[in-house]
Design a protein around this motif. Structure first.
Motif, PDB file in Angstrom:
ATOM      1  N   ALA A   1      -1.299  -4.818   9.697  1.00  0.00           N
ATOM      2  CA  ALA A   1      -0.311  -3.816   9.303  1.00  0.00           C
ATOM      3  C   ALA A   1      -1.081  -2.525   9.049  1.00  0.00           C
ATOM      4  O   ALA A   1      -2.176  -2.552   8.470  1.00  0.00           O
ATOM      5  CB  ALA A   1       0.438  -4.250   8.052  1.00  0.00           C
ATOM      6  N   THR A   2      -0.509  -1.388   9.477  1.00  0.00           N
ATOM      7  CA  THR A   2      -1.202  -0.108   9.354  1.00  0.00           C
ATOM      8  C   THR A   2      -0.330   0.911   8.653  1.00  0.00           C
ATOM      9  O   THR A   2       0.849   1.049   8.963  1.00  0.00           O
ATOM     10  CB  THR A   2      -1.600   0.427  10.748  1.00  0.00           C
ATOM     11  OG1 THR A   2      -2.475  -0.517  11.368  1.00  0.00           O
ATOM     12  CG2 THR A   2      -2.307   1.763  10.648  1.00  0.00           C
ATOM     13  N   ALA A   3      -0.928   1.616   7.698  1.00  0.00           N
ATOM     14  CA  ALA A   3      -0.287   2.749   7.028  1.00  0.00           C
ATOM     15  C   ALA A   3      -0.901   4.020   7.617  1.00  0.00           C
ATOM     16  O   ALA A   3      -2.083   4.048   7.961  1.00  0.00           O
ATOM     17  CB  ALA A   3      -0.544   2.693   5.527  1.00  0.00           C
ATOM     18  N   VAL A   4      -0.080   5.072   7.733  1.00  0.00           N
ATOM     19  CA  VAL A   4      -0.556   6.359   8.231  1.00  0.00           C
ATOM     20  C   VAL A   4      -0.277   7.388   7.155  1.00  0.00           C
ATOM     21  O   VAL A   4       0.859   7.563   6.734  1.00  0.00           O
ATOM     22  CB  VAL A   4       0.153   6.766   9.538  1.00  0.00           C
ATOM     23  CG1 VAL A   4      -0.364   8.108  10.031  1.00  0.00           C
ATOM     24  CG2 VAL A   4      -0.027   5.694  10.603  1.00  0.00           C
TER      25      VAL A   4
ATOM     26  N   ARG B   1       6.307  12.655   2.304  1.00  0.00           N
ATOM     27  CA  ARG B   1       7.486  12.641   3.181  1.00  0.00           C
ATOM     28  C   ARG B   1       7.117  12.225   4.608  1.00  0.00           C
ATOM     29  O   ARG B   1       7.871  11.526   5.274  1.00  0.00           O
ATOM     30  CB  ARG B   1       8.123  14.028   3.187  1.00  0.00           C
ATOM     31  CG  ARG B   1       9.382  14.146   4.003  1.00  0.00           C
ATOM     32  CD  ARG B   1       9.949  15.548   3.894  1.00  0.00           C
ATOM     33  NE  ARG B   1       8.977  16.554   4.286  1.00  0.00           N
ATOM     34  CZ  ARG B   1       9.092  17.308   5.371  1.00  0.00           C
ATOM     35  NH1 ARG B   1      10.131  17.199   6.138  1.00  0.00           N
ATOM     36  NH2 ARG B   1       8.160  18.191   5.670  1.00  0.00           N
ATOM     37  N   ASN B   2       5.980  12.650   5.088  1.00  0.00           N
ATOM     38  CA  ASN B   2       5.556  12.341   6.453  1.00  0.00           C
ATOM     39  C   ASN B   2       4.730  11.062   6.566  1.00  0.00           C
ATOM     40  O   ASN B   2       4.557  10.538   7.658  1.00  0.00           O
ATOM     41  CB  ASN B   2       4.747  13.505   7.026  1.00  0.00           C
ATOM     42  CG  ASN B   2       5.642  14.628   7.482  1.00  0.00           C
ATOM     43  OD1 ASN B   2       6.418  14.464   8.401  1.00  0.00           O
ATOM     44  ND2 ASN B   2       5.552  15.771   6.818  1.00  0.00           N
ATOM     45  N   SER B   3       4.197  10.576   5.466  1.00  0.00           N
ATOM     46  CA  SER B   3       3.325   9.403   5.497  1.00  0.00           C
ATOM     47  C   SER B   3       4.137   8.113   5.645  1.00  0.00           C
ATOM     48  O   SER B   3       5.303   8.051   5.266  1.00  0.00           O
ATOM     49  CB  SER B   3       2.485   9.353   4.230  1.00  0.00           C
ATOM     50  OG  SER B   3       1.651  10.488   4.154  1.00  0.00           O
ATOM     51  N   GLN B   4       3.495   7.111   6.210  1.00  0.00           N
ATOM     52  CA  GLN B   4       4.109   5.795   6.400  1.00  0.00           C
ATOM     53  C   GLN B   4       3.272   4.787   5.637  1.00  0.00           C
ATOM     54  O   GLN B   4       2.081   4.653   5.889  1.00  0.00           O
ATOM     55  CB  GLN B   4       4.145   5.440   7.879  1.00  0.00           C
ATOM     56  CG  GLN B   4       4.881   6.447   8.722  1.00  0.00           C
ATOM     57  CD  GLN B   4       4.543   6.308  10.201  1.00  0.00           C
ATOM     58  OE1 GLN B   4       3.770   5.450  10.599  1.00  0.00           O
ATOM     59  NE2 GLN B   4       5.098   7.178  11.010  1.00  0.00           N
TER      60      GLN B   4
ATOM     61  N   LEU C   1       0.879  -1.162   0.000  1.00  0.00           N
ATOM     62  CA  LEU C   1       0.000   0.000   0.000  1.00  0.00           C
ATOM     63  C   LEU C   1       0.916   1.211   0.000  1.00  0.00           C
ATOM     64  O   LEU C   1       1.382   1.664   1.038  1.00  0.00           O
ATOM     65  CB  LEU C   1      -0.932   0.000   1.214  1.00  0.00           C
ATOM     66  CG  LEU C   1      -2.009   1.062   1.219  1.00  0.00           C
ATOM     67  CD1 LEU C   1      -2.888   0.963  -0.024  1.00  0.00           C
ATOM     68  CD2 LEU C   1      -2.875   0.948   2.454  1.00  0.00           C
ATOM     69  N   GLU C   2       1.232   1.689  -1.208  1.00  0.00           N
ATOM     70  CA  GLU C   2       2.277   2.689  -1.394  1.00  0.00           C
ATOM     71  C   GLU C   2       1.741   3.892  -2.170  1.00  0.00           C
ATOM     72  O   GLU C   2       0.546   4.008  -2.390  1.00  0.00           O
ATOM     73  CB  GLU C   2       3.442   2.065  -2.176  1.00  0.00           C
ATOM     74  CG  GLU C   2       3.985   0.796  -1.550  1.00  0.00           C
ATOM     75  CD  GLU C   2       4.914   0.040  -2.464  1.00  0.00           C
ATOM     76  OE1 GLU C   2       5.931  -0.433  -1.955  1.00  0.00           O
ATOM     77  OE2 GLU C   2       4.647  -0.073  -3.672  1.00  0.00           O
TER      78      GLU C   2
END
Length: 171
Positions: free
Chosen positions: A100-103, A84-87, A63-64
């Protein structure tokens, strides 16, 4: 008629048994590494995307960049995404009973943030899953948009009950 998910709802993928995705915690939030100059005059917010595996085997999740689209306001204008700040989730093996979690950090005009749509296209084991849409807004409780999405009566009550039950086991 296709109904979008409400921010906070889990969405299961038929083509990947046991795998489900949730867009949640849509809230006003400053990015951890500072604001991007391109977002001057905009209000920052964050949203989390959690992938959970309830199946019997592990799945490799991607998830990119470009797999998450965020739109704000009644005209559905594109939000500024702060890459830049996102994960993100980049080639992570999600084993059974794991998450798994993306922010994601994004920004938009403050007046438009009462309507936020988040579209996700997950890649699982090098295969693209169907696109899914979640609707919500800053300042609204998760699930508060349901009446606007056409959910009423018993289905609405069951959805709220199931969401409350799922929330008890999550942080």
């Amino acid at each position: 008629m296709y109904e979008p998910n409400v921010v906070g709802d889990w969405q299961e993928y038929d083509e990947h048994p046991g795998l489900r995705v949730r867009v949640h915690r849509l809230e006003a939030s400053e990015p951890p590494r500072g604001r991007d100059d391109a977002a001057e005059g905009l209000t920052y917010f964050s949203v989390r995307v959690t992938v959970e595996n309830r199946g019997g085997r592990h799945s490799t999740i991607h998830l990119e960049d470009g797999q998450i689209d965020v739109r704000v306001g009644t005209d559905g204008e594109s939000a500024f995404i702060d890459w830049r700040n996102s994960q993100f989730i980049e080639g992570f093996d999600v084993y059974p009973l794991r998450r798994a979690t993306a922010v994601l950090y994004a920004a938009g005009p403050e007046a438009s943030l009462s309507l936020v749509d988040v579209q996700i296209q997950l890649r699982v084991d090098e295969e693209w899953a169907e696109r899914r849409l979640w609707a919500g807004g800053i300042g609204l409780q998760e699930g508060a948009v349901q009446s606007a999405c056409g959910r009423e009566g018993l289905a609405h009550q069951v959805s709220n009950f199931l969401r409350d039950q799922a929330e008890e086991g999550t942080a």
